[in-house]
Motif scaffolding. Structure first.
Motif, PDB file in Angstrom:
ATOM      1  N   MET A   1       0.848  -1.196   0.000  1.00 23.58           N
ATOM      2  CA  MET A   1       0.000   0.000   0.000  1.00 23.58           C
ATOM      3  C   MET A   1       0.877   1.237   0.000  1.00 23.58           C
ATOM      4  O   MET A   1       1.850   1.317   0.749  1.00 23.58           O
ATOM      5  N   ALA A   2       0.565   2.233  -0.800  1.00 26.13           N
ATOM      6  CA  ALA A   2       1.338   3.468  -0.849  1.00 26.13           C
ATOM      7  C   ALA A   2       1.221   4.195   0.478  1.00 26.13           C
ATOM      8  O   ALA A   2       0.200   4.134   1.164  1.00 26.13           O
ATOM      9  N   GLN A   3       2.300   4.926   0.847  1.00 19.51           N
ATOM     10  CA  GLN A   3       2.310   5.613   2.132  1.00 19.51           C
ATOM     11  C   GLN A   3       1.157   6.593   2.251  1.00 19.51           C
ATOM     12  O   GLN A   3       0.515   6.692   3.288  1.00 19.51           O
ATOM     13  N   ASP A   4       0.852   7.351   1.183  1.00 19.30           N
ATOM     14  CA  ASP A   4      -0.218   8.332   1.270  1.00 19.30           C
ATOM     15  C   ASP A   4      -1.558   7.661   1.526  1.00 19.30           C
ATOM     16  O   ASP A   4      -2.378   8.148   2.304  1.00 19.30           O
ATOM     17  N   GLN A   5      -1.785   6.511   0.870  1.00 17.69           N
ATOM     18  CA  GLN A   5      -3.038   5.786   1.090  1.00 17.69           C
ATOM     19  C   GLN A   5      -3.120   5.263   2.514  1.00 17.69           C
ATOM     20  O   GLN A   5      -4.165   5.283   3.137  1.00 17.69           O
ATOM     21  N   MET A   6      -1.965   4.795   3.032  1.00 15.76           N
ATOM     22  CA  MET A   6      -1.937   4.219   4.366  1.00 15.76           C
ATOM     23  C   MET A   6      -2.278   5.260   5.423  1.00 15.76           C
ATOM     24  O   MET A   6      -2.920   4.975   6.429  1.00 15.76           O
ATOM     25  N   HIS A   7      -1.864   6.516   5.197  1.00 16.77           N
ATOM     26  CA  HIS A   7      -1.987   7.544   6.212  1.00 16.77           C
ATOM     27  C   HIS A   7      -3.186   8.465   6.045  1.00 16.77           C
ATOM     28  O   HIS A   7      -3.488   9.233   6.952  1.00 16.77           O
ATOM     29  N   GLN A   8      -3.860   8.416   4.914  1.00 14.47           N
ATOM     30  CA  GLN A   8      -4.784   9.497   4.595  1.00 14.47           C
ATOM     31  C   GLN A   8      -5.921   9.649   5.605  1.00 14.47           C
ATOM     32  O   GLN A   8      -6.416  10.757   5.811  1.00 14.47           O
ATOM     33  N   ASP A   9      -6.327   8.580   6.286  1.00 16.49           N
ATOM     34  CA  ASP A   9      -7.417   8.667   7.247  1.00 16.49           C
ATOM     35  C   ASP A   9      -6.928   8.653   8.691  1.00 16.49           C
ATOM     36  O   ASP A   9      -7.731   8.497   9.607  1.00 16.49           O
ATOM     37  N   GLN A  10      -5.617   8.766   8.918  1.00 16.77           N
ATOM     38  CA  GLN A  10      -5.058   8.657  10.269  1.00 16.77           C
ATOM     39  C   GLN A  10      -4.973  10.042  10.921  1.00 16.77           C
ATOM     40  O   GLN A  10      -4.150  10.869  10.536  1.00 16.77           O
ATOM     41  N   PRO A  11      -5.828  10.304  11.916  1.00 14.21           N
ATOM     42  CA  PRO A  11      -5.834  11.637  12.534  1.00 14.21           C
ATOM     43  C   PRO A  11      -4.857  11.809  13.691  1.00 14.21           C
ATOM     44  O   PRO A  11      -4.601  12.932  14.106  1.00 14.21           O
ATOM     45  N   LEU A  12      -4.315  10.716  14.253  1.00 10.09           N
ATOM     46  CA  LEU A  12      -3.475  10.831  15.437  1.00 10.09           C
ATOM     47  C   LEU A  12      -2.047  11.238  15.083  1.00 10.09           C
ATOM     48  O   LEU A  12      -1.420  10.658  14.196  1.00 10.09           O
ATOM     49  N   ILE A  13      -1.541  12.227  15.808  1.00 14.92           N
ATOM     50  CA  ILE A  13      -0.176  12.709  15.645  1.00 14.92           C
ATOM     51  C   ILE A  13       0.497  12.647  17.012  1.00 14.92           C
ATOM     52  O   ILE A  13       0.052  13.303  17.963  1.00 14.92           O
ATOM     53  N   GLU A 229      -3.795   2.199  20.049  1.00 10.86           N
ATOM     54  CA  GLU A 229      -4.892   1.359  19.565  1.00 10.86           C
ATOM     55  C   GLU A 229      -6.203   1.746  20.241  1.00 10.86           C
ATOM     56  O   GLU A 229      -7.256   1.821  19.587  1.00 10.86           O
ATOM     57  N   ALA A 230      -6.163   2.024  21.556  1.00 12.67           N
ATOM     58  CA  ALA A 230      -7.369   2.426  22.273  1.00 12.67           C
ATOM     59  C   ALA A 230      -7.876   3.777  21.768  1.00 12.67           C
ATOM     60  O   ALA A 230      -9.091   3.969  21.586  1.00 12.67           O
ATOM     61  N   MET A 231      -6.961   4.706  21.518  1.00 14.30           N
ATOM     62  CA  MET A 231      -7.372   6.012  21.018  1.00 14.30           C
ATOM     63  C   MET A 231      -7.958   5.904  19.618  1.00 14.30           C
ATOM     64  O   MET A 231      -8.942   6.573  19.295  1.00 14.30           O
ATOM     65  N   ASN A 232      -7.382   5.061  18.780  1.00 14.12           N
ATOM     66  CA  ASN A 232      -7.927   4.862  17.439  1.00 14.12           C
ATOM     67  C   ASN A 232      -9.313   4.241  17.491  1.00 14.12           C
ATOM     68  O   ASN A 232     -10.185   4.579  16.685  1.00 14.12           O
ATOM     69  N   ARG A 233      -9.545   3.351  18.449  1.00 14.60           N
ATOM     70  CA  ARG A 233     -10.893   2.775  18.596  1.00 14.60           C
ATOM     71  C   ARG A 233     -11.890   3.852  19.023  1.00 14.60           C
ATOM     72  O   ARG A 233     -13.028   3.890  18.533  1.00 14.60           O
ATOM     73  N   GLU A 234     -11.468   4.720  19.930  1.00 17.06           N
ATOM     74  CA  GLU A 234     -12.346   5.802  20.374  1.00 17.06           C
ATOM     75  C   GLU A 234     -12.677   6.748  19.221  1.00 17.06           C
ATOM     76  O   GLU A 234     -13.806   7.195  19.062  1.00 17.06           O
ATOM     77  N   ILE A 235     -11.669   7.035  18.399  1.00 21.03           N
ATOM     78  CA  ILE A 235     -11.872   7.907  17.230  1.00 21.03           C
ATOM     79  C   ILE A 235     -12.830   7.244  16.237  1.00 21.03           C
ATOM     80  O   ILE A 235     -13.732   7.899  15.699  1.00 21.03           O
ATOM     81  N   ALA A 236     -12.640   5.949  15.998  1.00 17.26           N
ATOM     82  CA  ALA A 236     -13.522   5.235  15.067  1.00 17.26           C
ATOM     83  C   ALA A 236     -14.965   5.255  15.568  1.00 17.26           C
ATOM     84  O   ALA A 236     -15.911   5.438  14.784  1.00 17.26           O
ATOM     85  N   ALA A 237     -15.152   5.113  16.885  1.00 20.70           N
ATOM     86  CA  ALA A 237     -16.494   5.157  17.445  1.00 20.70           C
ATOM     87  C   ALA A 237     -17.108   6.544  17.270  1.00 20.70           C
ATOM     88  O   ALA A 237     -18.295   6.672  16.939  1.00 20.70           O
ATOM     89  N   ALA A 238     -16.297   7.579  17.461  1.00 19.30           N
ATOM     90  CA  ALA A 238     -16.794   8.935  17.296  1.00 19.30           C
ATOM     91  C   ALA A 238     -17.172   9.231  15.849  1.00 19.30           C
ATOM     92  O   ALA A 238     -18.100   9.989  15.569  1.00 19.30           O
ATOM     93  N   ARG A 239     -16.446   8.598  14.931  1.00 17.53           N
ATOM     94  CA  ARG A 239     -16.730   8.763  13.502  1.00 17.53           C
ATOM     95  C   ARG A 239     -17.891   7.896  13.042  1.00 17.53           C
ATOM     96  O   ARG A 239     -18.401   8.062  11.941  1.00 17.53           O
ATOM     97  N   GLY A 240     -18.240   6.898  13.876  1.00 19.04           N
ATOM     98  CA  GLY A 240     -19.287   5.980  13.479  1.00 19.04           C
ATOM     99  C   GLY A 240     -18.819   4.942  12.472  1.00 19.04           C
ATOM    100  O   GLY A 240     -19.609   4.436  11.682  1.00 19.04           O
ATOM    101  N   THR A 241     -17.497   4.628  12.524  1.00 21.95           N
ATOM    102  CA  THR A 241     -16.938   3.632  11.581  1.00 21.95           C
ATOM    103  C   THR A 241     -16.512   2.366  12.309  1.00 21.95           C
ATOM    104  O   THR A 241     -16.450   2.343  13.524  1.00 21.95           O
TER     105      THR A 241
END
Length: 241
Positions: A1-13, A229-241
């Protein structure tokens, strides 16, 4: 997978707030670029320089180079052009440098082979209303953040650094596509440290933030991957994904 595709939906910094390159590299080796981007700020960049940025990018991480440029337009343009040459994902300037300075910064990165996202700092999240008044600013926190964000948008920037508490207001005024990068993110139950305006990841995303900066709750964790991983799960829940 291209780096841009891998990161495009990742909000955590993750903020690499370390005093030297060796410490930063050691910690980065414990992370997964699929779970976060990395932020390199003043202290670390002065200590370790562009070589660290290039090393982290070689490991698959996208980098937010957080140097908050603030100077005359020509100087800031040159600094932004040099930062873009490193291939970083995002850079920033201080919005209080004015529209002419921000316009010069935007024009400087337009022709870059890998154009970074260019955002502006509105009001530092370490400041509260009393701090703002003490610095001679007559506007309140929200009014000042909205004014500076509007100046950044008018200059053609991609977004702003702001408190998540200002994100709903900025989303209404400037649109969902205008980036809102929010420091002061703390998982539920963690210490606020020196941030005076803090929210949880789920709250921030629900309020309209597009990217979240988190530092000590990850960098001081016994298991930083588990925290991410826990923060990403919380973000996914907030997004409804």
């Amino acid at each position: 997978m291209a780096q841009d595709q891998m990161h495009q939906d990742q909000p955590l910094i993750v903020a690499l707030d370390f005093p030297d390159g060796a410490s930063a590299r050691a910690f980065a080796s414990r992370l997964d670029p699929r779970l976060c981007r990395l932020k390199v700020g003043f202290e670390l960049f002065v200590a370790a320089g562009p070589a660290l940025v290039e090393d982290l990018q070689g490991r698959g991480f996208e980098i937010f180079l957080d140097l908050k440029f603030h100077d005359i337009p020509n100087t800031v343009a040159g600094a932004c052009r040099a930062a873009a040459g490193l291939g970083v994902w995002m850079i920033n300037v201080h919005a209080c440098g004015g529209r002419a300075m921000m316009t010069a910064a935007r024009e400087a990165v337009e022709g870059a082979a890998h154009r970074p996202r260019l955002i502006a700092v509105t009001v530092l999240t370490s400041m509260d209303a009393a701090d703002l008044a003490a610095s001679g600013i007559g506007r309140g926190l929200e009014e000042q953040a909205l004014f500076l964000a509007g100046e950044a948008r008018a200059a053609g920037l991609d977004g702003v650094v702001c408190s998540a508490r200002e994100a709903p207001m900025l989303r209404r005024a400037l649109g969902a596509d205008f980036l809102k990068v929010t420091p002061g993110i703390r998982p539920e139950g963690s210490a606020s440290d020196d941030q005076k305006r803090v929210v949880t990841p789920g709250q921030a995303m629900g309020d309209g933030a597009t990217h979240l900066v988190v530092g000590r709750p990850v960098t001081r964790a016994a298991d930083p991957l588990a925290v991410l991983e826990a923060m990403n799960r919380e973000i996914a829940a907030a997004r409804g994904t």
